[in-house]
Write an enzyme that holds these catalytic residues in place. Structure first.
Site, PDB file in Angstrom:
ATOM      1  NE  ARG A 128      -3.142   0.616  -0.691  1.00 39.36           N
ATOM      2  CZ  ARG A 128      -3.448   0.667  -1.982  1.00 39.36           C
ATOM      3  NH1 ARG A 128      -3.093   1.727  -2.710  1.00 39.36           N
ATOM      4  NH2 ARG A 128      -4.057  -0.325  -2.568  1.00 39.36           N
ATOM      5  CE  LYS A 155      -2.424  27.664  -4.848  1.00 41.62           C
ATOM      6  NZ  LYS A 155      -3.292  28.245  -5.898  1.00 41.62           N
ATOM      7  CD  GLU A 179       0.746  38.483  -6.271  1.00 43.97           C
ATOM      8  OE1 GLU A 179       0.788  37.250  -6.107  1.00 43.97           O
ATOM      9  OE2 GLU A 179       0.009  39.230  -5.601  1.00 43.97           O
ATOM     10  CE  LYS A 239       1.618  34.907  -4.104  1.00 42.79           C
ATOM     11  NZ  LYS A 239       0.927  33.596  -4.111  1.00 42.79           N
ATOM     12  CG  ASP A 264      -1.891  37.627  -8.679  1.00 42.37           C
ATOM     13  OD1 ASP A 264      -1.961  36.387  -8.771  1.00 42.37           O
ATOM     14  OD2 ASP A 264      -2.608  38.305  -7.933  1.00 42.37           O
TER      15      ASP A 264
END
Length: 282
Positions: free
Chosen positions: A99, A134, A199, A166, A221
Site C-alpha cells: 500500500r 500547493k 508579484e 506577494k 498575477d
C-alpha cells in the site's frame, strides 16, 4: 536543514507507522514466515510513470533482501498491461510494502502525467510550466520531482529557497519599493544568495519592477492573456516573467503565446488523480 534522504526517510517512517502500526496481522496470520514469492507493478491506465526509486526504497526499508528488476524507467510512457518492475523475496515483506509503495507511485505518476499534458500544450514555445507550494503535506519533494519527470520545472521548494514578495507582503511593507529594498537588504545582511521575485497586480507595477535591479523575476498575477502580452513587452527581456492565477489547460496556450517565460499551475499537484496501477502476485 534536513537533506532529501532524511525527509524521505521521515515520510516513510510515518507511512509505515500509520499503515503497519504494530504489525500487519492479516499477513502475519496467513502467510508462513519462510514463504517466498514475486510481485509485479502492473499498469492499468495510460500515463507517465514516476517514483520507481521511491518504491524500491519502500521495499528495501521493509526488507533489504527483496530483489527488484526494473523494466520501465522513470519518465516512461506506459499503457494498461505494462509491467514496470518485478520484486522477489519474502511474501510477508511484499505484502507489507504494497500500500505504501502504491500510494507513492500512483501519486507521483499522476503528477508526472498531468505535468506532461500541460507542457505538451506549450509545444514549440519557450514557456515552461512551473509547480507551486500547493502540495500534499509531507510529499512535496516527491511531487516536485514528479513534475520534473513530466517535463515541467520547479518553482521554489518552500519558503526558504527563494524570496517571493506577494500582495500581502507589499501591503504590509508599505509598498513595492519598500518591500523590495528590505528584501535586498536582508539578503545582503545575512549572506543569502536568493532570487527575488515580486508579484505585479497592474501594468504600473510591472513598469516599476522592470526598473529595479534587485528584482530577478516579475509575476503577473491574474492578468488576462492580453494584459500579459503588454506586460511582457514592458519587461522586454530585462527580467524573467511568470504568469500565475486562473491558468487552465484550456487557456494555457494563450498565455504561452504572449512570450512569458514561466506559467505556474497549482493543478499539477493540488487536484491530481493518481495513475491506476496495482502490485500483484506474479
Amino acid at each position: 536543514m534536513k537533506t532529501r534522504d532524511e525527509l524521505i526517510d521521515d515520510l516513510l517512517n510515518l507511512a509505515f507507522a500509520e499503515d503497519i502500526g504494530d504489525g500487519d496481522h492479516t499477513t502475519l496470520s496467513t502467510i508462513p514466515e519462510d514463504a517466498q514469492g514475486r510481485s509485479k507493478l502492473l499498469i492499468k491506465q495510460p500515463g507517465l510513470v514516476s517514483g520507481i526509486d521511491l518504491a524500491i526504497k519502500v521495499l528495501h526499508k521493509i526488507d533489504p533482501n527483496v530483489k527488484v528488476n526494473v523494466l520501465f524507467p522513470d519518465g516512461s510512457e506506459v499503457k494498461p498491461g505494462d509491467i514496470v518492475f518485478t520484486a522477489e523475496g519474502s511474501v510477508r515483506s511484499l505484502l507489507m510494502a504494497e500500500r505504501t509503495l502504491l500510494n507513492i507511485m500512483q501519486r507521483m505518476s499522476g503528477v508526472a502525467t498531468m505535468t506532461k499534458k500541460y507542457q505538451d500544450r506549450l509545444a514549440g514555445l519557450h514557456t515552461k510550466v512551473l509547480d507551486t507550494r500547493k502540495t500534499t503535506p509531507g510529499m512535496r519533494l516527491l511531487e516536485k520531482e514528479a513534475v520534473k519527470t513530466g517535463g515541467g520545472e520547479n518553482h521554489r521548494i518552500g519558503l526558504f529557497d527563494m524570496i517571493l514578495i506577494k500582495d500581502n507582503h507589499i501591503d504590509f511593507a508599505g509598498g513595492i519599493e519598500k518591500a523590495v529594498e528590505r528584501a535586498a537588504d536582508y539578503c545582503k545582511k545575512y549572506g543569502k544568495d536568493l532570487k527575488i521575485e515580486v508579484e505585479a497586480r497592474t501594468l504600473d507595477d510591472v513598469r516599476k519592477l522592470s526598473e529595479m535591479p534587485e528584482v530577478d523575476r516579475i509575476m503577473f498575477d491574474n492578468f488576462t492573456p492580453e494584459l500579459t502580452k503588454e506586460a511582457v513587452k514592458i519587461v522586454a527581456g530585462r527580467k524573467e516573467t511568470e504568469s500565475s492565477g486562473g491558468i487552465t489547460l484550456e487557456n494555457l496556450r494563450d498565455y504561452g503565446e504572449t512570450g512569458v517565460d514561466f506559467i505556474s499551475v497549482g493543478a499539477l499537484t493540488h487536484s491530481v488523480k493518481g495513475l491506476d496501477m496495482s502490485f500483484k502476485a506474479y
